[in-house]
Each structure stands twice: as C-alpha cells, then as structure tokens.
Write an enzyme that holds these catalytic residues in place. Structure first.
Site, mmCIF file in Angstrom:
data_model
loop_
_atom_site.group_PDB
_atom_site.id
_atom_site.type_symbol
_atom_site.label_atom_id
_atom_site.label_comp_id
_atom_site.label_asym_id
_atom_site.label_seq_id
_atom_site.Cartn_x
_atom_site.Cartn_y
_atom_site.Cartn_z
ATOM 1 C CE LYS A 44 9.085 5.082 2.734
ATOM 2 N NZ LYS A 44 9.515 3.727 2.639
ATOM 3 C CB CYS A 45 2.359 6.397 -3.502
ATOM 4 S SG CYS A 45 0.943 7.004 -4.435
ATOM 5 N N GLY A 46 -0.253 5.786 -1.713
ATOM 6 C CA GLY A 46 -1.446 4.946 -1.607
ATOM 7 C C GLY A 46 -1.597 4.001 -2.793
ATOM 8 C CG PHE A 47 -2.321 5.153 -6.494
ATOM 9 C CD1 PHE A 47 -3.515 4.573 -6.881
ATOM 10 C CD2 PHE A 47 -2.312 6.511 -6.201
ATOM 11 C CE1 PHE A 47 -4.688 5.323 -6.979
ATOM 12 C CE2 PHE A 47 -3.472 7.270 -6.296
ATOM 13 C CZ PHE A 47 -4.667 6.674 -6.684
ATOM 14 C CB THR A 48 3.131 1.867 -3.018
ATOM 15 O OG1 THR A 48 3.565 3.235 -3.025
ATOM 16 C CG2 THR A 48 4.336 0.958 -2.996
#
Length: 182
Positions: A34-38
């Site tokens: 659930k990360c911007g880098f996912t």
C-alpha cells in the site's frame, strides 16, 4: 558472520537458509503493498524474468513499519503480489527491517551498506523526503532503512555490494546486476 549464515522465515512460517542461494546474485528488497513505491513490483518481476536463468534471485521481505503500508497477513501479501504484479520471486514472512526489532538479516545489510541519500530526481522523492521530515524525522537519522523498497544487491560470493533507496527504480539496477552475473 556473512549473508549465508542467516535464516529467514518463508511466508508459511518455515525457516529458510540464505545458504540455499550460494552462487546466486541476490537483490533483497523490503516491500509493502500500500505504498507509493508498490508499482516497483512490476519492474522487480521484469528483472527477475530477464535474469533469473543467469543466476539472479530477488527476495522480497514485506514490512509494516512505514506508515502501516503492509497491513495484510503473509498469505494476503503473497496473493496481492501474485494477482496484481504477477510476482513469481519469493516473498518471505512479514517482519521489521529497522530499529531494535529489525530482522537480523536487515541489521546486517544496513551495517554492510549505509544510507547514501535519495535520488532526488525520482518523481515522488520530494514528497517522500517532505513526509519523512514532517512525520518521521527520526527515520532520517543514521543508516537505517528509510522506507519501503530499499534494495540491497549481493554478489555471487555473498558480499553486499550496493544499496539502492526507494527512489531508485529497479530497472536502473540492470547494469549493476549484469556486471555481477557476468
């Protein structure tokens, strides 16, 4: 103590020795769904498919230490990675990667390769740095892992040769990986 001395837990809770990867080039990554880098899962999978026959192994270690961005169970994390990004490289059990509760493997990786700064040209680097300064300033101190998708590159002899922050796209590692595979 070297990389092959570590035992890690599979997503099913079984012990796995990193000695099983002797002779391989390893890319060890702390992950979150659930990360911007996912979306980096996509490029990690592309690297894996391109280089696995030449000896690359990518090892994913989910972590919920950074703003609760990995809330799922081990099986939910595995399913998310497979369904959304077609991930076929190993995703291990969820665990901590920084601080007192960090998995021993990650304490070792950080000792071998400290923090050298973010790639500020990355599209969300400024947002990450701003959020860290405002909400988690303690994370910016020292060499500890700063956020999800920090990547450690290990050569065929088990030496931790490089560290790449979340702001370095996995595709940018291709030349470094190719050198180690040659």
């Amino acid at each position: 103590m070297g990389i092959y001395d570590f035992q890690v837990k599979t997503n099913k809770g079984e012990e796995k020795s990193l000695a099983d990867y002797k002779g391989k080039v390893l890319l060890i990554v702390n992950t979150a769904s659930k990360c911007g880098f996912t979306p980096q899962f996509q490029e990690l999978q592309e690297l894996y498919l391109k280089y696995k026959e030449q000896g690359l192994e990518i090892l994913g270690f989910p972590c919920n230490q950074f703003a609760g961005q990995e809330p799922g169970t081990n099986s939910e994390v595995q399913e998310f990675c497979r369904l959304n990004y077609g991930v076929t490289f190993p995703i291990f059990a969820k665990g901590d990667v920084r601080g007192e509760t960090a998995q021993p493997l990650f304490k070792y990786l950080v000792e071998q390769q400290g923090f050298k700064g973010f790639d500020e040209s990355h599209p969300i680097a400024a947002k990450l740095i701003g959020a860290l300064k405002e909400n988690f300033p303690e994370i910016l101190a020292g060499d500890g892992i700063k956020w999800n998708f920090t990547k450690f590159l290990v050569d065929r002899d088990g030496q931790v040769v490089a560290r790449f922050e979340p702001t370095t796209a996995p595709s940018a590692l291709a030349k470094d990986i190719e050198k180690l595979l040659a």
